[in-house]
Scaffold this active site. Sequence first.
Site, PDB file in Angstrom:
ATOM      1  N   LYS A 149       0.848  -1.196   0.000  1.00 43.81           N
ATOM      2  CA  LYS A 149       0.000   0.000   0.000  1.00 43.81           C
ATOM      3  C   LYS A 149       0.880   1.241   0.000  1.00 43.81           C
ATOM      4  O   LYS A 149       1.926   1.271   0.649  1.00 43.81           O
ATOM      5  CB  LYS A 149      -0.908  -0.023   1.235  1.00 43.81           C
ATOM      6  CG  LYS A 149      -1.948   1.086   1.280  1.00 43.81           C
ATOM      7  CD  LYS A 149      -2.877   0.910   2.481  1.00 43.81           C
ATOM      8  CE  LYS A 149      -3.928   1.999   2.583  1.00 43.81           C
ATOM      9  NZ  LYS A 149      -4.835   1.809   3.735  1.00 43.81           N
TER      10      LYS A 149
ATOM     11  N   SER B 193      -9.742   1.844   2.810  1.00 45.45           N
ATOM     12  CA  SER B 193      -8.856   2.587   1.929  1.00 45.45           C
ATOM     13  C   SER B 193      -7.831   1.704   1.212  1.00 45.45           C
ATOM     14  O   SER B 193      -7.256   2.135   0.221  1.00 45.45           O
ATOM     15  CB  SER B 193      -8.123   3.668   2.720  1.00 45.45           C
ATOM     16  OG  SER B 193      -7.286   3.088   3.708  1.00 45.45           O
TER      17      SER B 193
ATOM     18  N   SER C  20      -9.944  -0.513   7.043  1.00 48.61           N
ATOM     19  CA  SER C  20      -9.386  -0.393   5.693  1.00 48.61           C
ATOM     20  C   SER C  20      -8.674  -1.616   5.126  1.00 48.61           C
ATOM     21  O   SER C  20      -8.307  -1.613   3.955  1.00 48.61           O
ATOM     22  CB  SER C  20      -8.420   0.787   5.636  1.00 48.61           C
ATOM     23  OG  SER C  20      -9.153   1.955   5.423  1.00 48.61           O
TER      24      SER C  20
END
Length: 446
Positions: free
Chosen positions: A52, A127, A151
Amino acid sequence: ASYRRITETDETIKAFLTLNEENARREADNLDKQLQEGGERGLLFGLPAGVKDNIVTEGLLTTCASQFLSNYNPIYDATTVSKLKSAQSVTIGKLNMDEFAMGGSNENSSYYPTRNPWNPEYVPGGSSGGSAASVAAGQVYFSLGSDTGGSIRQPAAYCGIVGLKPTYGLVSRFGLVAFASSLDQIGPLTKNVEDSAYVLQAIAGYDEKDSTSANVNIPDYTSALTGDVKGLRIGVPREYLGEGIDPQVKEAVMQALKTFESMGATWEEVSLPHTEYAIATYYLLASSEASSNLARFDGVRYGVRADNPDNLIDLYRKSRSQGFGPEVKRRIMLGTYALSSGYYDAYYLKAQKVRTLIKQDFDNVFNQYDIIIGPTAPTTAFKIGDQVGDPLTMYLNDICTIPVSLAGIPAISVPCGTADGMPIGLQIIGKAFDESTVLRAAHAFE
Ligand code: GLN
């Protein structure tokens, strides 16, 4: 194979922000060479991983999907990234996300939204939407995401894969760009539970560079995957199956409980009475911490600096006005307000107290039960654009994941069927540092 798959699919999915192809090929060749020279295989030998984009990677762009950091090339690796390297996995690239991890659909990325591999008209969740989509699309073998209020778990649910949020403190946050420091945790997104156990094994453990890192023994997580859940006592919170939960999601959870029963586990309805205050509590605390953490982005030390400022204050103002997107600004304003003198007691302090009550709800249930089961999210993935401009509805998607984050305890999302062709996630929640039981239950179920 990984890059070939990315070439085939990422024009549609848009999971990646940056690729690391040249370095990755070199690293893979080196691993090969080491093996031929008689070296040992690491735990994740040669496995292609995605990271990420809020987890810093030395010499590899780390933007947090923000315009502010569009030129930020870190000079060090996050501890989790170093650990992946020691385990000999290969970083394929950096994955799209909501800007600074604020959001639940990937539509807050300041570059482009990632799309759900099951149907590109739908969001992948967020997210860590890029992290989930890349695994679901077969571009990487596993990925790292971060979870502050859901997330990792929610995008895993929306993309039909496995996502684990570890206990707060189990995995180092050193090198994770901070959103809400008392909630943020890094964890694995994988195709199945066994992979989740292996990746957790590689990244968990005490780190002196993270002041909130827990100094606990790390068990052998894969040895917990016995397939045996006989006698396991499951609590099912009525608050997670009430109003606002899609009937098809509820039905899938009830079916899952039947499966557990057939394997010799038992379940009973329980109550987490402060659940209704969790969203308000989270948005006060997370925004307060975010407003403080994001003060470091001033146009001087990191990222993009605005042109032609009149003076220093104007440099800050212009850089921050240009660099941050609307959701990030909304959170900074909310957090600054909640922390300001005169309001601190009424909002921030009050929210801290409610956080304790929410944690006590879980403690009470865990006095009598081994795990808690419910849905990961109230619905399946929604269409891109459907919830844009409606932050409150977007915030409600996290009703089942946020209380767990506030309590700091571990939870995994595993696939448990589909509704109208889109995947449903089952959330299995455990006691602090009892990832083994969470993984065991998830593994027996999947
Ligand atoms: N959707 C939640 C938020 O917008 C959770 C985000 C997260 O876990 N990083 O804050």
